[in-house]
Design a protein around this motif. Structure first.
Motif, PDB file in Angstrom:
ATOM      1  N   SER A  74       5.835  -0.586   5.983  1.00 57.61           N
ATOM      2  CA  SER A  74       6.080  -1.065   7.343  1.00 57.61           C
ATOM      3  C   SER A  74       5.332  -0.228   8.359  1.00 57.61           C
ATOM      4  CB  SER A  74       7.583  -1.055   7.642  1.00 57.61           C
ATOM      5  OG  SER A  74       8.277  -1.952   6.810  1.00 57.61           O
ATOM      6  N   TRP A  75       5.309   1.089   8.141  1.00 59.13           N
ATOM      7  CA  TRP A  75       4.565   1.961   9.046  1.00 59.13           C
ATOM      8  C   TRP A  75       3.077   1.672   8.970  1.00 59.13           C
ATOM      9  CZ3 TRP A  75       0.870   5.646   7.611  1.00 59.13           C
ATOM     10  CH2 TRP A  75       0.380   6.442   8.663  1.00 59.13           C
ATOM     11  N   ARG A  76       2.579   1.444   7.758  1.00 59.12           N
ATOM     12  CA  ARG A  76       1.135   1.270   7.571  1.00 59.12           C
ATOM     13  C   ARG A  76       0.652  -0.094   8.037  1.00 59.12           C
ATOM     14  NH1 ARG A  76      -3.150   1.195   8.099  1.00 59.12           N
ATOM     15  NH2 ARG A  76      -4.972   1.873   6.915  1.00 59.12           N
ATOM     16  N   LEU A  77       1.420  -1.154   7.774  1.00 59.08           N
ATOM     17  CA  LEU A  77       0.929  -2.503   8.027  1.00 59.08           C
ATOM     18  C   LEU A  77       1.872  -3.377   8.849  1.00 59.08           C
ATOM     19  CD1 LEU A  77      -0.504  -3.346   4.474  1.00 59.08           C
ATOM     20  CD2 LEU A  77      -1.801  -2.744   6.511  1.00 59.08           C
ATOM     21  N   GLY A  78       3.121  -2.937   9.019  1.00 55.43           N
ATOM     22  CA  GLY A  78       4.117  -3.804   9.625  1.00 55.43           C
ATOM     23  C   GLY A  78       3.852  -4.164  11.072  1.00 55.43           C
ATOM     24  N   ARG A  79       3.024  -3.378  11.759  1.00 59.28           N
ATOM     25  CA  ARG A  79       2.714  -3.685  13.155  1.00 59.28           C
ATOM     26  C   ARG A  79       1.612  -4.740  13.287  1.00 59.28           C
ATOM     27  NH1 ARG A  79       2.701   2.110  13.292  1.00 59.28           N
ATOM     28  NH2 ARG A  79       4.679   2.944  14.034  1.00 59.28           N
ATOM     29  N   ARG A  80       0.958  -5.051  12.178  1.00 58.33           N
ATOM     30  CA  ARG A  80      -0.094  -6.060  12.227  1.00 58.33           C
ATOM     31  C   ARG A  80       0.548  -7.442  12.248  1.00 58.33           C
ATOM     32  NH1 ARG A  80      -5.141  -4.112   8.529  1.00 58.33           N
ATOM     33  NH2 ARG A  80      -5.874  -6.126   9.319  1.00 58.33           N
ATOM     34  N   PRO A  81       0.183  -8.292  13.181  1.00 60.71           N
ATOM     35  CA  PRO A  81       0.863  -9.588  13.299  1.00 60.71           C
ATOM     36  C   PRO A  81       0.666 -10.494  12.092  1.00 60.71           C
ATOM     37  CG  PRO A  81      -1.068  -9.487  14.738  1.00 60.71           C
ATOM     38  CD  PRO A  81      -0.837  -8.098  14.227  1.00 60.71           C
ATOM     39  N   GLU A  82      -0.381 -10.267  11.306  1.00 62.09           N
ATOM     40  CA  GLU A  82      -0.634 -11.121  10.154  1.00 62.09           C
ATOM     41  C   GLU A  82       0.107 -10.664   8.903  1.00 62.09           C
ATOM     42  OE1 GLU A  82      -4.186  -8.213  10.095  1.00 62.09           O
ATOM     43  OE2 GLU A  82      -2.638  -8.956  11.465  1.00 62.09           O
ATOM     44  N   VAL A  83       0.849  -9.547   8.988  1.00 62.60           N
ATOM     45  CA  VAL A  83       1.583  -9.015   7.837  1.00 62.60           C
ATOM     46  C   VAL A  83       3.079  -9.057   8.120  1.00 62.60           C
ATOM     47  CG1 VAL A  83       1.939  -7.038   6.318  1.00 62.60           C
ATOM     48  CG2 VAL A  83      -0.358  -7.524   7.200  1.00 62.60           C
ATOM     49  N   VAL A  84       3.839  -9.695   7.232  1.00 63.66           N
ATOM     50  CA  VAL A  84       5.289  -9.721   7.307  1.00 63.66           C
ATOM     51  C   VAL A  84       5.828  -8.911   6.140  1.00 63.66           C
ATOM     52  CG1 VAL A  84       7.353 -11.174   7.260  1.00 63.66           C
ATOM     53  CG2 VAL A  84       5.258 -12.004   8.380  1.00 63.66           C
ATOM     54  N   VAL A  85       6.582  -7.854   6.430  1.00 60.40           N
ATOM     55  CA  VAL A  85       7.156  -6.999   5.389  1.00 60.40           C
ATOM     56  C   VAL A  85       8.621  -7.365   5.219  1.00 60.40           C
ATOM     57  CG1 VAL A  85       7.645  -4.628   4.669  1.00 60.40           C
ATOM     58  CG2 VAL A  85       5.532  -5.142   5.911  1.00 60.40           C
ATOM     59  N   LEU A  86       8.992  -7.740   3.987  1.00 56.11           N
ATOM     60  CA  LEU A  86      10.357  -8.161   3.693  1.00 56.11           C
ATOM     61  C   LEU A  86      11.023  -7.176   2.744  1.00 56.11           C
ATOM     62  CD1 LEU A  86       9.761 -11.979   3.080  1.00 56.11           C
ATOM     63  CD2 LEU A  86      10.482 -10.853   5.198  1.00 56.11           C
ATOM     64  N   ALA A  87      12.329  -6.977   2.934  1.00 55.05           N
ATOM     65  CA  ALA A  87      13.092  -6.061   2.085  1.00 55.05           C
ATOM     66  C   ALA A  87      13.578  -6.708   0.803  1.00 55.05           C
ATOM     67  CB  ALA A  87      14.297  -5.515   2.865  1.00 55.05           C
ATOM     68  N   GLU A  88      13.389  -8.009   0.653  1.00 56.50           N
ATOM     69  CA  GLU A  88      13.923  -8.712  -0.505  1.00 56.50           C
ATOM     70  C   GLU A  88      13.124  -8.433  -1.778  1.00 56.50           C
ATOM     71  OE1 GLU A  88      15.168 -11.581   2.824  1.00 56.50           O
ATOM     72  OE2 GLU A  88      13.497 -10.217   2.412  1.00 56.50           O
ATOM     73  N   ALA A  89      13.852  -8.375  -2.885  1.00 56.88           N
ATOM     74  CA  ALA A  89      13.242  -8.599  -4.179  1.00 56.88           C
ATOM     75  C   ALA A  89      13.113 -10.108  -4.356  1.00 56.88           C
ATOM     76  CB  ALA A  89      14.100  -8.002  -5.290  1.00 56.88           C
ATOM     77  N   VAL A  90      12.378 -10.518  -5.380  1.00 53.93           N
ATOM     78  CA  VAL A  90      12.199 -11.940  -5.671  1.00 53.93           C
ATOM     79  C   VAL A  90      12.681 -12.186  -7.091  1.00 53.93           C
ATOM     80  CG1 VAL A  90      10.586 -13.871  -5.745  1.00 53.93           C
ATOM     81  CG2 VAL A  90      10.244 -12.029  -4.086  1.00 53.93           C
ATOM     82  N   GLY A  91      13.424 -13.270  -7.295  1.00 51.05           N
ATOM     83  CA  GLY A  91      13.980 -13.532  -8.613  1.00 51.05           C
ATOM     84  C   GLY A  91      14.156 -15.007  -8.871  1.00 51.05           C
ATOM     85  N   GLU A  92      14.961 -15.306  -9.875  1.00 54.15           N
ATOM     86  CA  GLU A  92      15.195 -16.684 -10.286  1.00 54.15           C
ATOM     87  C   GLU A  92      16.108 -17.413  -9.320  1.00 54.15           C
ATOM     88  OE1 GLU A  92      16.860 -19.110 -14.239  1.00 54.15           O
ATOM     89  OE2 GLU A  92      16.605 -16.927 -14.275  1.00 54.15           O
ATOM     90  N   ALA A  93      17.046 -16.682  -8.697  1.00 54.88           N
ATOM     91  CA  ALA A  93      18.005 -17.284  -7.778  1.00 54.88           C
ATOM     92  C   ALA A  93      18.269 -16.309  -6.635  1.00 54.88           C
ATOM     93  CB  ALA A  93      19.304 -17.628  -8.495  1.00 54.88           C
TER      94      ALA A  93
END
Length: 252
Positions: A74-93
């Motif tokens: 988030s510090w490195r890229l989160g301020r760039r408007p084209e980058v969205v940083v999400l806290a989620e993991a990704v899974g089956e459900a």
């Protein structure tokens, strides 16, 4: 953060966060990512791929559930408007799940308890990894991400043994994607290919280790790629399988 977690994160930043890695990454990913594309970076870690995707002109949806790497990302890229940083993991459900974390090795975090139990036995390079703690994290799915951000032109998945489960949360073919393979986890890579075959017709290629070139010309059919995985993944160690969807009129 504990001292071990802080040192582990610093090591990751030194290895993966340096700007000297970017020229080769951008040259390689230019074949998959064009200006204006949407790209999903699943398991973004400290963001070396996200940085490359954004530099190529893409909108980047970066998912990183580990708190330490995500704060750096988030510090490195989160301020760039084209980058969205999400806290989620990704899974089956969608829901919540327990993320196994190795503070000394923050490149390694997984929702797959089976993977943590077996990988040290099946791959000697993981023998010293200690899964010292777990973190409860929110979980989303590829389908939910697509509903919110649109279909990505490219999706990179690097989640330590959870790749096949992620693809179970996808109900439509993607134009192109990659998923990690490691020695001792050949069955997971093969399960990913099986799932992709249920969604559409794909051709495959691979990158061994941290190389920045595809191994095959032309791209391989699923049978040939599965045969390579069964015969060679143990000696190759690790790398990424690339899948490109074949559409009508495409010679493959």
């Amino acid at each position: 953060m504990s001292m071990a977690a802080t040192l582990g994160l610093m090591r990751s930043v030194l290895v993966y966060g340096g700007p000297w890695r970017q020229p080769r990454l951008r040259r390689f990913y230019r074949q998959f990512v064009q200006p204006g594309d949407t790209v999903f970076d699943i398991g973004a870690h400290v963001g070396d791929r996200s940085w490359a995707f954004a530099a190529l002109g893409a909108r980047v949806i970066a998912c990183e559930p580990q708190p330490g790497p995500r704060r750096y990302l988030s510090w490195r890229l989160g301020r760039r408007p084209e980058v969205v940083v999400l806290a989620e993991a990704v899974g089956e459900a969608a829901g919540e799940a327990s993320l196994a974390v190795s503070d000394r090795h923050p490149t390694l975090a997984t929702l797959s308890r089976e993977w943590t139990r077996r990988i040290g036995q099946d791959n000697a390079s993981f023998e010293a990894v200690e899964w010292g703690r777990s973190v409860t994290v929110p979980v989303t799915t590829l389908d939910d991400l697509i509903a919110q951000y649109g279909v990505p032109s490219f999706c990179k998945i690097d989640v330590e043994g959870h790749e096949a489960a992620i693809l179970q949360g996808l109900s439509q073919p993607l134009p192109a994607l990659s998923f990690e393979f490691v020695a001792g986890g050949e069955d997971i890579a093969l399960a990913c290919m099986t799932r992709l075959g249920e969604l559409g017709e794909y051709r495959y290629n691979l990158v061994q280790g941290e190389r920045r070139r595809l191994a095959f010309e032309p791209w391989q059919g699923p049978e040939a790629m599965a045969g390579w995985i069964r015969q060679n993944a143990r000696t190759a160690g690790s790398g990424d399988i690339y899948a490109r969807r074949i559409t009508e009129g495409d010679p493959g």
